[in-house]
Scaffold this active site. Structure first.
Site, PDB file in Angstrom:
ATOM      1  CB  THR A 121      12.423  85.684  17.486  1.00 11.69           C
ATOM      2  OG1 THR A 121      11.298  84.867  17.790  1.00 11.69           O
ATOM      3  CG2 THR A 121      11.942  86.786  16.544  1.00 11.69           C
ATOM      4  CG  ASP A 122      10.429  80.763  17.135  1.00 17.23           C
ATOM      5  OD1 ASP A 122      10.091  81.902  17.543  1.00 17.23           O
ATOM      6  OD2 ASP A 122      10.127  79.715  17.738  1.00 17.23           O
ATOM      7  CD  GLU A 123       7.024  85.406  18.270  1.00 13.77           C
ATOM      8  OE1 GLU A 123       6.360  86.334  17.813  1.00 13.77           O
ATOM      9  OE2 GLU A 123       6.973  85.059  19.450  1.00 13.77           O
ATOM     10  CE1 TYR A 148      10.183  90.712  19.579  1.00 14.28           C
ATOM     11  CE2 TYR A 148       8.980  88.678  19.106  1.00 14.28           C
ATOM     12  CZ  TYR A 148      10.142  89.327  19.484  1.00 14.28           C
ATOM     13  OH  TYR A 148      11.287  88.601  19.748  1.00 14.28           O
ATOM     14  CE  LYS A 152      14.372  90.272  17.317  1.00 13.83           C
ATOM     15  NZ  LYS A 152      15.552  90.867  18.017  1.00 13.83           N
TER      16      LYS A 152
HETATM   17  P1  NAD Z   1      13.676  91.449  27.323  1.00 14.76           P
HETATM   18  O1  NAD Z   1      12.497  92.276  26.973  1.00 14.76           O
HETATM   19  O2  NAD Z   1      13.662  90.670  28.584  1.00 14.76           O
HETATM   20  O3  NAD Z   1      14.982  92.369  27.380  1.00 14.76           O
HETATM   21  C1  NAD Z   1      15.231  93.381  26.442  1.00 14.76           C
HETATM   22  C2  NAD Z   1      16.314  94.307  27.009  1.00 14.76           C
HETATM   23  O4  NAD Z   1      16.590  95.306  26.017  1.00 14.76           O
HETATM   24  C3  NAD Z   1      15.887  95.043  28.275  1.00 14.76           C
HETATM   25  O5  NAD Z   1      16.919  95.031  29.229  1.00 14.76           O
HETATM   26  C4  NAD Z   1      15.609  96.477  27.791  1.00 14.76           C
HETATM   27  O6  NAD Z   1      15.837  97.461  28.792  1.00 14.76           O
HETATM   28  C5  NAD Z   1      16.612  96.585  26.652  1.00 14.76           C
HETATM   29  N1  NAD Z   1      16.217  97.593  25.665  1.00 14.76           N
HETATM   30  C6  NAD Z   1      14.996  97.760  25.094  1.00 14.76           C
HETATM   31  N2  NAD Z   1      15.017  98.816  24.260  1.00 14.76           N
HETATM   32  C7  NAD Z   1      16.282  99.302  24.278  1.00 14.76           C
HETATM   33  C8  NAD Z   1      16.936 100.367  23.611  1.00 14.76           C
HETATM   34  N3  NAD Z   1      16.288 101.152  22.749  1.00 14.76           N
HETATM   35  N4  NAD Z   1      18.249 100.595  23.868  1.00 14.76           N
HETATM   36  C9  NAD Z   1      18.918  99.813  24.753  1.00 14.76           C
HETATM   37  N5  NAD Z   1      18.351  98.789  25.419  1.00 14.76           N
HETATM   38  C10 NAD Z   1      17.046  98.531  25.189  1.00 14.76           C
HETATM   39  O7  NAD Z   1      13.933  90.530  26.065  1.00 14.76           O
HETATM   40  P2  NAD Z   1      14.501  89.036  25.985  1.00 14.76           P
HETATM   41  O8  NAD Z   1      13.394  88.092  26.117  1.00 14.76           O
HETATM   42  O9  NAD Z   1      15.689  88.931  26.854  1.00 14.76           O
HETATM   43  O10 NAD Z   1      14.953  89.009  24.448  1.00 14.76           O
HETATM   44  C11 NAD Z   1      16.261  89.408  24.072  1.00 14.76           C
HETATM   45  C12 NAD Z   1      16.441  89.226  22.585  1.00 14.76           C
HETATM   46  O11 NAD Z   1      16.223  87.870  22.235  1.00 14.76           O
HETATM   47  C13 NAD Z   1      15.455  90.033  21.731  1.00 14.76           C
HETATM   48  O12 NAD Z   1      16.136  90.498  20.597  1.00 14.76           O
HETATM   49  C14 NAD Z   1      14.387  89.017  21.341  1.00 14.76           C
HETATM   50  O13 NAD Z   1      13.773  89.365  20.135  1.00 14.76           O
HETATM   51  C15 NAD Z   1      15.228  87.770  21.220  1.00 14.76           C
HETATM   52  N6  NAD Z   1      14.544  86.491  21.444  1.00 14.76           N
HETATM   53  C16 NAD Z   1      13.815  86.296  22.583  1.00 14.76           C
HETATM   54  C17 NAD Z   1      13.238  85.060  22.814  1.00 14.76           C
HETATM   55  C18 NAD Z   1      12.438  84.779  24.079  1.00 14.76           C
HETATM   56  O14 NAD Z   1      11.854  83.722  24.191  1.00 14.76           O
HETATM   57  N7  NAD Z   1      12.404  85.670  25.049  1.00 14.76           N
HETATM   58  C19 NAD Z   1      13.395  84.021  21.880  1.00 14.76           C
HETATM   59  C20 NAD Z   1      14.133  84.270  20.719  1.00 14.76           C
HETATM   60  C21 NAD Z   1      14.732  85.499  20.532  1.00 14.76           C
HETATM   61  O1  DAU Z   2       9.258  82.366  19.838  1.00 14.53           O
HETATM   62  C1  DAU Z   2      10.186  83.242  20.383  1.00 14.53           C
HETATM   63  C2  DAU Z   2       9.444  84.362  21.050  1.00 14.53           C
HETATM   64  O2  DAU Z   2       8.937  83.841  22.271  1.00 14.53           O
HETATM   65  C3  DAU Z   2      10.306  85.578  21.320  1.00 14.53           C
HETATM   66  O3  DAU Z   2      10.723  86.111  20.097  1.00 14.53           O
HETATM   67  C4  DAU Z   2       9.532  86.628  22.129  1.00 14.53           C
HETATM   68  O4  DAU Z   2      10.389  87.695  22.469  1.00 14.53           O
HETATM   69  C5  DAU Z   2       9.007  85.979  23.380  1.00 14.53           C
HETATM   70  O5  DAU Z   2       8.201  86.895  24.098  1.00 14.53           O
HETATM   71  C6  DAU Z   2       8.199  84.742  23.041  1.00 14.53           C
HETATM   72  O6  DAU Z   2       6.983  85.107  22.340  1.00 14.53           O
HETATM   73  P1  DAU Z   2       5.579  84.391  22.661  1.00 14.53           P
HETATM   74  O7  DAU Z   2       4.513  85.333  22.284  1.00 14.53           O
HETATM   75  O8  DAU Z   2       5.549  83.017  22.108  1.00 14.53           O
HETATM   76  O9  DAU Z   2       5.742  84.238  24.261  1.00 14.53           O
HETATM   77  P2  DAU Z   2       4.738  84.493  25.485  1.00 14.53           P
HETATM   78  O10 DAU Z   2       5.499  84.130  26.714  1.00 14.53           O
HETATM   79  O11 DAU Z   2       4.112  85.836  25.439  1.00 14.53           O
HETATM   80  O12 DAU Z   2       3.589  83.430  25.211  1.00 14.53           O
HETATM   81  C7  DAU Z   2       3.894  82.054  25.021  1.00 14.53           C
HETATM   82  C8  DAU Z   2       2.583  81.352  24.673  1.00 14.53           C
HETATM   83  O13 DAU Z   2       1.733  81.344  25.819  1.00 14.53           O
HETATM   84  C9  DAU Z   2       1.802  82.023  23.584  1.00 14.53           C
HETATM   85  O14 DAU Z   2       1.185  81.022  22.787  1.00 14.53           O
HETATM   86  C10 DAU Z   2       0.745  82.846  24.312  1.00 14.53           C
HETATM   87  C11 DAU Z   2       0.484  81.999  25.548  1.00 14.53           C
HETATM   88  N1  DAU Z   2       0.117  82.730  26.788  1.00 14.53           N
HETATM   89  C12 DAU Z   2       0.867  83.813  27.140  1.00 14.53           C
HETATM   90  C13 DAU Z   2       0.603  84.481  28.319  1.00 14.53           C
HETATM   91  C14 DAU Z   2       1.417  85.681  28.745  1.00 14.53           C
HETATM   92  C15 DAU Z   2      -0.914  82.271  27.595  1.00 14.53           C
HETATM   93  O15 DAU Z   2      -1.585  81.258  27.285  1.00 14.53           O
HETATM   94  N2  DAU Z   2      -1.169  82.905  28.776  1.00 14.53           N
HETATM   95  C16 DAU Z   2      -0.460  83.999  29.176  1.00 14.53           C
HETATM   96  O16 DAU Z   2      -0.726  84.532  30.263  1.00 14.53           O
END
Ligand code: NAD
Ligand code: DAU
Length: 336
Positions: A121-123, A148, A152
């Site tokens: 992730t970018d975070e 988190y 990562k």
């Molecule tokens: P998500 O939370 O929707 O899905 C995570 C999945 O991993 C779930 O199906 C969960 O059951 C499984 N999991 C969790 N712990 C586990 C374990 N110990 N063993 C096996 N499976 C397990 O997450 P997502 O948003 O789909 O993110 C997927 C990946 O992408 C992560 O590595 C996250 O850091 C990365 N990522 C997410 C975003 C975003 O915006 N959501 C952006 C950049 C990178």
């Molecule tokens: O940047 C990549 C990341 O994006 C991933 O690595 C994470 O897995 C993913 O969860 C996401 O993280 P964020 O914390 O940025 O996403 P989230 O959807 O929780 O929140 C996005 C933005 O919106 C953040 O600035 C917080 C804000 N927010 C979030 C929620 C849930 C609100 O304003 N209201 C809300 O109800």
């Protein structure tokens, strides 16, 4: 057929990746390993379950991972605890899955000499000020803010160390915020869409001036496939769609507008502690070296992608309705 093991394939991005792979890359024979935590839902793969091997299990389980990795050609590692707000309430599952789970996969990959692509992730880079002209690149130093993002970052460091010390065949990608179908309703965009569908006002943390560099999940996954196929072993690739001009307030207003509400039909709630201000990605390397292009681009791309996402949550209310009250009750405890 190339055997592909997808960790976390029942989660948001992983499930979309499996759908994308079956549709566009028939050369892969896909196995999914997923623990089915609260974030994993086998229904995300319902329409294609007969075309994949599904294993319910934990990536921290050494014996299981050793066996699954031995049987595959490539591991695409999505599994993680992924939600910042949860990591502020209870950090341990993040340390366990994101760090120990990744370590377990690395050891299996090393032992069996298999290809790995690690999803990050970018975070990990921390955040930027609103007026900072810079964007994150592959060279930006790590400076994570939350449990988190720090776990990562830890997992990325492990992968880099295993590449350098043991010569494993791995690549890493760091992507910005994804949106699209099958995203858990605890996350920003689906939470607001399902709020409106439930006649609840959308909830904006603090002032809403924070900026996320939104990318449609299919664009993330097309980049992952390109890196798997053409990426240089040992390298890291930034994935982003140049959406770093849209703040949270503008996203919520756009959702309200697209769903037929007044642009101000939302409320401000408590801010997230340590809330990162701005993420912005420079994906020049991926675009110039591998020729990647996102399909959903700029403000209009986000509008189109958001409309499609709104339509998906509207048409699939049985997918999220049962969870809604529980998710909102958890947020209410924090005044969010
Ligand atoms: P998500 O939370 O929707 O899905 C995570 C999945 O991993 C779930 O199906 C969960 O059951 C499984 N999991 C969790 N712990 C586990 C374990 N110990 N063993 C096996 N499976 C397990 O997450 P997502 O948003 O789909 O993110 C997927 C990946 O992408 C992560 O590595 C996250 O850091 C990365 N990522 C997410 C975003 C975003 O915006 N959501 C952006 C950049 C990178
Ligand atoms: O940047 C990549 C990341 O994006 C991933 O690595 C994470 O897995 C993913 O969860 C996401 O993280 P964020 O914390 O940025 O996403 P989230 O959807 O929780 O929140 C996005 C933005 O919106 C953040 O600035 C917080 C804000 N927010 C979030 C929620 C849930 C609100 O304003 N209201 C809300 O109800």
């Amino acid at each position: 057929m190339t055997k592909m093991l997808v960790t976390g394939g029942a989660g948001f991005i992983g499930a979309n990746f499996v759908h994308y792979t079956l549709k566009h890359k028939p050369e892969y024979d896909v196995t999914v390993i997923d623990k089915l935590t609260y974030a994993g839902n086998p229904d995300n793969l319902k329409s294609i379950l007969d075309q994949v091997n599904f294993v319910t299990g934990d990536i921290c389980d050494r014996e299981l991972m050793d066996k699954l990795v031995a049987e595959t050609d490539i591991v695409v590692h999505f599994a993680a605890e992924s939600h910042n707000d949860n990591s502020l309430r209870e950090p341990w599952p993040f340390v366990e899955t994101n760090i120990i789970g990744t370590y377990t996969i690395l050891e299996a990959v090393r032992k069996h000499d298999k290809r790995l692509h690690h999803i990050s992730t970018d975070e990990v880079f921390g955040d930027l000020e609103l007026d900072d002209p810079n964007r994150f690149t592959e060279e930006t130093p790590y400076n994570p803010s939350s449990p988190y993002s720090s776990t990562k970052a830890g997992s990325d460091h492990l992968v880099r160390a295993w590449i350098r010390s043991f010569g494993i065949k791995a690549t890493i990608s760091n992507c910005s915020n994804n949106y699209g179908p099958y995203q858990h309703i605890e996350k920003f965009i689906p939470r607001q869409i399902t709020n409106i569908l439930s006649d609840i006002k959308p909830k904006l943390y603090g002032t809403g001036e924070q900026v996320r560099d939104w990318i449609h999940v299919d664009d993330h996954n097309s980049a992952v496939h390109l890196i798997i196929e053409q990426g240089k072993l040992g390298d890291t690739y930034i994935i982003g769609a140049d959406n770093d001009h849209v703040n949270n307030k503008a996203v919520i207003e756009l959702i309200c507008e697209l769903m037929g509400k007044g642009a101000d039909w939302y409320e401000h709630v408590n801010d997230r502690p340590g809330h990162d201000m701005r993420y912005a990605m420079n994906s020049t390397k991926l675009r110039t070296e591998l020729g990647w292009q996102p399909q959903y681009t700029d403000q209009d791309g986000m509008r189109n992608g958001l409309q499609a996402t709104i339509d998906w949550y509207t048409e699939n209310d049985e997918w999220w309705k049962a969870e809604k009250a529980k998710v909102e009750a958890k947020y209410a405890e924090q005044g969010q």
